[in-house]
Structure formats: structure tokens, C-alpha cells
Motif scaffolding. Structure first.
Motif, PDB file in Angstrom:
ATOM      1  N   TYR A 287       0.866  -1.180   0.000  1.00  0.00           N
ATOM      2  CA  TYR A 287       0.000   0.000   0.000  1.00  0.00           C
ATOM      3  C   TYR A 287       0.903   1.231   0.000  1.00  0.00           C
ATOM      4  N   VAL A 288       0.821   2.043  -1.060  1.00  0.00           N
ATOM      5  CA  VAL A 288       1.702   3.205  -1.232  1.00  0.00           C
ATOM      6  C   VAL A 288       0.843   4.419  -1.554  1.00  0.00           C
ATOM      7  N   THR A 289       1.190   5.558  -0.964  1.00  0.00           N
ATOM      8  CA  THR A 289       0.466   6.807  -1.209  1.00  0.00           C
ATOM      9  C   THR A 289       1.450   7.919  -1.554  1.00  0.00           C
ATOM     10  N   SER A 290       0.927   8.954  -2.200  1.00  0.00           N
ATOM     11  CA  SER A 290       1.721  10.156  -2.479  1.00  0.00           C
ATOM     12  C   SER A 290       0.783  11.358  -2.466  1.00  0.00           C
ATOM     13  N   TYR A 291       0.364  11.734  -1.253  1.00  0.00           N
ATOM     14  CA  TYR A 291      -0.629  12.792  -1.112  1.00  0.00           C
ATOM     15  C   TYR A 291      -0.077  14.188  -1.397  1.00  0.00           C
ATOM     16  N   TYR A 292       1.171  14.421  -1.044  1.00  0.00           N
ATOM     17  CA  TYR A 292       1.676  15.790  -1.018  1.00  0.00           C
ATOM     18  C   TYR A 292       2.797  16.046  -2.026  1.00  0.00           C
ATOM     19  N   LYS A 293       3.053  15.086  -2.902  1.00  0.00           N
ATOM     20  CA  LYS A 293       3.973  15.288  -4.022  1.00  0.00           C
ATOM     21  C   LYS A 293       3.373  14.598  -5.238  1.00  0.00           C
ATOM     22  N   GLN A 294       3.205  15.346  -6.314  1.00  0.00           N
ATOM     23  CA  GLN A 294       2.556  14.779  -7.489  1.00  0.00           C
ATOM     24  C   GLN A 294       3.490  13.808  -8.202  1.00  0.00           C
ATOM     25  N   ARG A 295       3.036  12.577  -8.310  1.00  0.00           N
ATOM     26  CA  ARG A 295       3.738  11.532  -9.048  1.00  0.00           C
ATOM     27  C   ARG A 295       2.707  10.477  -9.421  1.00  0.00           C
ATOM     28  N   TRP A 296       3.067   9.587 -10.305  1.00  0.00           N
ATOM     29  CA  TRP A 296       2.200   8.452 -10.591  1.00  0.00           C
ATOM     30  C   TRP A 296       2.999   7.175 -10.371  1.00  0.00           C
ATOM     31  N   GLY A 297       2.280   6.102 -10.096  1.00  0.00           N
ATOM     32  CA  GLY A 297       2.977   4.849  -9.869  1.00  0.00           C
ATOM     33  C   GLY A 297       2.011   3.693  -9.699  1.00  0.00           C
ATOM     34  N   PHE A 298       2.575   2.491  -9.754  1.00  0.00           N
ATOM     35  CA  PHE A 298       1.798   1.265  -9.600  1.00  0.00           C
ATOM     36  C   PHE A 298       2.486   0.351  -8.590  1.00  0.00           C
ATOM     37  N   CYS A 299       1.686  -0.458  -7.927  1.00  0.00           N
ATOM     38  CA  CYS A 299       2.178  -1.396  -6.924  1.00  0.00           C
ATOM     39  C   CYS A 299       1.860  -2.819  -7.378  1.00  0.00           C
ATOM     40  N   LEU A 300       2.769  -3.726  -7.093  1.00  0.00           N
ATOM     41  CA  LEU A 300       2.606  -5.103  -7.552  1.00  0.00           C
ATOM     42  C   LEU A 300       3.437  -6.033  -6.689  1.00  0.00           C
TER      43      LEU A 300
ATOM     44  N   ILE B  21       2.638  -3.851  13.714  1.00  0.00           N
ATOM     45  CA  ILE B  21       3.108  -5.072  14.366  1.00  0.00           C
ATOM     46  C   ILE B  21       2.782  -6.317  13.550  1.00  0.00           C
ATOM     47  N   TYR B  22       1.551  -6.448  13.073  1.00  0.00           N
ATOM     48  CA  TYR B  22       1.211  -7.671  12.345  1.00  0.00           C
ATOM     49  C   TYR B  22       1.825  -7.616  10.940  1.00  0.00           C
ATOM     50  N   PRO B  23       2.349  -8.731  10.446  1.00  0.00           N
ATOM     51  CA  PRO B  23       3.159  -8.717   9.214  1.00  0.00           C
ATOM     52  C   PRO B  23       2.390  -8.341   7.958  1.00  0.00           C
ATOM     53  N   GLU B  24       1.074  -8.482   7.962  1.00  0.00           N
ATOM     54  CA  GLU B  24       0.279  -8.162   6.774  1.00  0.00           C
ATOM     55  C   GLU B  24      -0.030  -6.671   6.652  1.00  0.00           C
ATOM     56  N   TYR B  25       0.364  -5.890   7.644  1.00  0.00           N
ATOM     57  CA  TYR B  25       0.053  -4.456   7.704  1.00  0.00           C
ATOM     58  C   TYR B  25       0.489  -3.736   6.427  1.00  0.00           C
ATOM     59  N   HIS B  26      -0.403  -2.916   5.888  1.00  0.00           N
ATOM     60  CA  HIS B  26      -0.162  -2.102   4.687  1.00  0.00           C
ATOM     61  C   HIS B  26       0.245  -2.939   3.475  1.00  0.00           C
ATOM     62  N   THR B  27      -0.364  -4.116   3.358  1.00  0.00           N
ATOM     63  CA  THR B  27      -0.180  -4.938   2.165  1.00  0.00           C
ATOM     64  C   THR B  27      -1.523  -5.546   1.776  1.00  0.00           C
ATOM     65  N   SER B  28      -1.549  -6.158   0.594  1.00  0.00           N
ATOM     66  CA  SER B  28      -2.767  -6.823   0.129  1.00  0.00           C
ATOM     67  C   SER B  28      -3.120  -8.041   0.966  1.00  0.00           C
ATOM     68  N   ASP B  29      -2.200  -8.487   1.822  1.00  0.00           N
ATOM     69  CA  ASP B  29      -2.503  -9.607   2.714  1.00  0.00           C
ATOM     70  C   ASP B  29      -3.380  -9.192   3.890  1.00  0.00           C
ATOM     71  N   ASP B  30      -3.534  -7.886   4.108  1.00  0.00           N
ATOM     72  CA  ASP B  30      -4.488  -7.397   5.108  1.00  0.00           C
ATOM     73  C   ASP B  30      -5.860  -7.372   4.443  1.00  0.00           C
ATOM     74  N   ASN B  31      -6.404  -8.570   4.238  1.00  0.00           N
ATOM     75  CA  ASN B  31      -7.630  -8.703   3.456  1.00  0.00           C
ATOM     76  C   ASN B  31      -8.734  -9.342   4.294  1.00  0.00           C
ATOM     77  N   LEU B  32      -9.857  -9.602   3.663  1.00  0.00           N
ATOM     78  CA  LEU B  32     -11.014 -10.119   4.392  1.00  0.00           C
ATOM     79  C   LEU B  32     -10.784 -11.524   4.928  1.00  0.00           C
ATOM     80  N   ASP B  33      -9.859 -12.284   4.316  1.00  0.00           N
ATOM     81  CA  ASP B  33      -9.546 -13.617   4.837  1.00  0.00           C
ATOM     82  C   ASP B  33      -8.791 -13.535   6.161  1.00  0.00           C
ATOM     83  N   LEU B  34      -8.046 -12.464   6.342  1.00  0.00           N
ATOM     84  CA  LEU B  34      -7.265 -12.290   7.570  1.00  0.00           C
ATOM     85  C   LEU B  34      -8.162 -11.910   8.743  1.00  0.00           C
TER      86      LEU B  34
END
Length: 437
Positions: free
Chosen positions: A127-140, A322-335
Motif C-alpha cells: 500500500y503506497v500513497t503520495s498525497y503531497y507530491k505529485q507523481r504516478w505509480g503502480f504497486c505489484l 506489528i502484524y506482518p500483513e500491515y499495509h499490504t494486500s494480505d491485510d484482506n477479508l480472509d485475515l
């Protein structure tokens, strides 16, 4: 004071509502501003009505400025073989949140400078954000990134940044007193189950329970906003009122993992919020930890900043960082565990019950204990249950010197707060106690 007993029907209703809300809210592209936030608040408002207000872009709030509003339309990449990949409509985490608009053909080497992955968690999308500097990007996922073929890639980021506003929504449940119990939660993360959706869903379920009560002592205020900038803007608007009226407050976040409770104290560590939370947790049949305030956490950083220093704690199940899935796609409904989340609603309600029951009294007969029979307060039959009542009365009469509240008396005597509250009310009605709160 109307404190209804929880029933299995109540908890079943909460489980069903939570499951529906998770399914409805999960696909929405949320950020610190925009239509995704408004849609999220509209869905939550169907459970308990909320009032919303907008803070215009460019508004200066202390050292910060409310950014331009962000609107997402579409975002994806076409690889050299003509396949659509990194489609943000399929997974909102694929797009760097708040990406500036872009469309063009770029070679893999150039594309790599706009890609984000996690080598230490190669199967997850960060999970990546860029609120205060204009840029574009993708996460994978890192595994996918390593397999990208050489060649030219078509990039489409169909977004808009414009002068709009940031949305904040509130629920206010009036009580007999203007003193408030305050709950703050954020609605700005996309596709995060524990770190995002658990907080607002816990808050709305708690608000529904409290709204059903007929006789609230305190006023209860719930606010739904963007983390950091939303809390800062809210404090800029209402900070003086909060300082004057807040009795206790809590940041509601990370409440959905099947782990033991973690209570994080306020900056001072001994406020009404801290005392009530720790007392309530001690009465529950559940494991818990207590940790000190941390200035690098969630919105308690703002509420507990030196200029406000509000009595804000936080009760969690699976704390952030603390939990390893934090701020990733693994922090999902299955978790996530709906039962764990409803258990956190129960715990927050127990804290509210504790706050409602806890009072300070002063005895009106300080010289020796009063003759309870004279006041129709001594039972005519000696039974075990009656002896418990008398013990509670005697402890209250002895300790009510204007300094001890009922929680302090409960700790010293070992008598349940609920029984002490009931007996204190009888003593007050009998003219032997004066309530100071």
C-alpha cells in the motif's frame, strides 16, 4: 441510567451487519478526499445517520494545508504482449494512491522507476500513497515485477486533481451532560481490512448500540475522517470545543484480528479514558496488554499533541506496524475475524458502561456510619446477597470523601462496579450521599 444487557441476538445482528459492510465497502477506491470517501460515509450512514461537512482544498490548518481533491477514474498498464496488467479496477492497491494523471508509452526501464513492491514479502501488493507530491505509480508483488518482459508498456492513469474539498462526517448522540465521550476513526485507506475497515465498522456498530439507549449520561460523538490531515483539520475547527467538553476519547482502529486486546494509553496515561478502559478490560474474560502512548501511531498523535493533550487512548486487536500483513494486500477479508471485531465492540461498550457508572460522591454523614435502618436501607433479613449490598454501602460511605470515585472504591474493595453504582444511587436517594459529577 439505562445500560441494557447484551444478548446473543444483538451480537448476531452485529455480525451480520459487519459482514455486509465489509463486502459493500471493500471494492471502493478510498483516499483522504474524493467520492470514495463520500460513498463510504453514505453506506455507513444507513446504519446510524451521520452529518457531513466539507473542508475546502487550500484551507490552512495549523502547519498543514488541505490538498486538492483526488478523483479516480481508471488506471492500468498494457504489457508488450498486449495484456492488461496492474488494473486498479480489479485491485485498488495497484495504483499509488493520489497518483497524478498520466498516459503514455514507456520502456520497462522507465516503468520500473514508477513501480513499488516488497522484496521481503514477494507475493503481496504494498500500500503506497503520495498525497503531497505529485507523481504516478503502480504497486505489484515482487514476484510479478521480476517476471515483467522487456519492451514498451502503455500506461494509463486516468485521475483528476482539482480544487474541491475533504469530507468529514459525525454522529452525535446527546446525553444528560454536555461532557462527551469521543470516538475517532479513519476512512482513507483502500483495500485494507484490519487497518482500515475494522475501525469505521466497529465505530458504527458501537454507535448503533449506544443510540438504542434511552438514558445516556454522557454525550457520545463519533467522527469519521482522513487519518492525519483529517484529524488535524477537525481539531483546527473544533479543538477548543473538544478541550472543554471531552471526558474521554478513543481512536478506533485495527480491531479485527483474532488476537488479544491491546490498550494504548493517552499521552498523560492516567486520564478518565485510561482508567475506564483498563478497569473494563480487567472485568472481561479475555487476555489483554497495556502499552504506553506512542507519538508515531495513528491520530492520537494529533489529539494528544501538546497544544490539545486530549484524554485519547486506543483499544485494538492486532495493532498497526506489528502484524506482518500491515499495509499490504494480505491485510484482506480472509485475515479478518468478524467475531473478533464484534468482541472489540463489546469491549468498547464495556468501557462506555464503566464511564457511565463511575462517579464521585461525598458522604453527608461523615461522623461515624449512618444508621441504615433509619433510612430504610438495611435489610430486615440477613442473607448472603443482602450482605453483599451492605458491604458495598459501607465501602461507599467510608470512601466517599470527594476524592475517590467508584472505580477507586471497586479496586480497593474488590466489589463489582455495577453493584457499587446501584448502591450509591440508593444511598443518594436516601439522602446520605451527594453526587459530585
Amino acid at each position: 441510567m439505562d445500560i441494557p444487557k447484551k444478548t446473543e441476538a444483538t451480537m448476531s445482528d452485529d455480525r451480520a451487519t459487519a459482514s455486509i459492510l465489509f463486502d459493500d465497502l471493500w471494492p471502493i477506491m478510498r483516499s483522504i478526499t474524493g467520492d470514495g470517501v463520500r460513498e463510504t460515509h453514505e453506506i455507513l450512514s444507513k446504519i446510524v445517520p451521520m452529518e457531513s461537512f466539507e473542508i475546502p482544498s487550500g484551507t490552512e490548518v495549523f502547519d498543514w494545508t488541505v490538498p486538492q481533491e483526488w478523483r479516480f477514474r481508471d488506471a492500468y498498464v498494457i504489457d508488450p504482449n498486449g495484456r492488461k496488467i496492474l488494473d486498479a479496477k480489479e485491485n485498488t492497491l495497484h495504483l499509488v494512491n493520489y497518483s497524478a494523471p498520466f498516459e503514455g508509452i514507456v520502456p520497462l526501464e522507465e516503468l520500473q522507476r514508477h513501480l513499488y513492491s516488497m522484496p521481503d514479502r514477494p507475493g503481496a501488493i504494498p500500500y503506497v500513497t503520495s498525497y503531497y507530491k505529485q507523481r504516478w505509480g503502480f504497486c505489484l508483488p515482487e514476484d510479478m515485477r521480476r517476471s515483467l518482459p522487456q519492451g514498451d508498456y502503455k500506461v494509463v492513469v486516468d485521475t483528476v486533481l482539482f480544487d474541491g474539498s475533504m469530507t468529514v462526517s459525525e454522529i452525535v448522540l446527546p446525553g444528560a451532560s454536555e461532557r462527551e465521550v469521543f470516538f475517532s476513526t479513519y476512512t482513507c485507506h483502500t483495500a485494507m481490512a484490519n487497518n482500515e475497515l475494522s475501525g469505521p465498522i466497529t465505530s458504527i456498530l458501537l454507535a448503533r448500540r449506544l443510540a438504542r439507549r434511552k438514558d445516556r449520561r454522557y454525550t457520545y460523538r463519533f467522527v469519521f475522517l482522513a487519518e492525519t490531515i483529517g484529524a488535524i483539520a477537525y481539531l483546527h475547527k473544533t479543538g477548543a470545543q473538544l478541550k472543554e467538553n471531552m471526558h474521554a476519547g478513543y481512536v478506533v482502529t485495527c480491531t479485527g484480528l483474532p488476537e488479544k486486546f491491546t490498550y494504548q494509553k493517552s499521552r498523560d496515561g492516567d486520564t478518565a479514558a485510561d482508567i475506564a478502559a483498563q478497569h473494563a478490560l480487567a472485568t472481561l474474560d479475555a487476555a489483554y496488554d497495556v502499552r504506553d502512548f506512542q507519538p508515531a501511531g495513528s491520530d492520537e498523535r494529533q489529539y494528544c499533541s501538546p497544544g490539545f493533550n486530549l484524554p485519547m487512548g486506543s483499544l485494538m486487536r492486532g495493532p498497526y506496524h506489528i502484524y506482518p500483513e500491515y499495509h499490504t494486500s494480505d491485510d484482506n477479508l480472509d485475515l479478518l475475524s468478524v467475531d473478533a471485531l464484534v468482541g472489540c465492540v463489546d469491549a468498547y461498550e464495556a468501557i462506555c458502561d464503566t464511564l457511565e457508572r463511575n462517579r464521585r460522591y461525598e458522604t453527608l454523614n461523615p461522623h461515624c456510619e449512618p444508621f441504615l435502618s433509619k433510612h430504610d436501607l438495611y435489610p430486615s433479613v440477613d442473607a448472603a446477597t443482602q450482605r453483599q449490598r451492605i458491604q458495598a454501602m459501607l465501602w461507599i460511605l467510608n470512601q466517599s470523601d470527594s476524592t475517590n470515585d467508584l472505580i477507586a472504591i471497586s479496586r480497593r474493595s474488590g466489589i463489582d462496579l455495577e453493584l457499587l453504582s446501584e448502591q450509591a444511587h440508593l444511598l443518594e436517594q436516601g439522602g446520605l450521599l451527594q453526587c459530585l459529577d
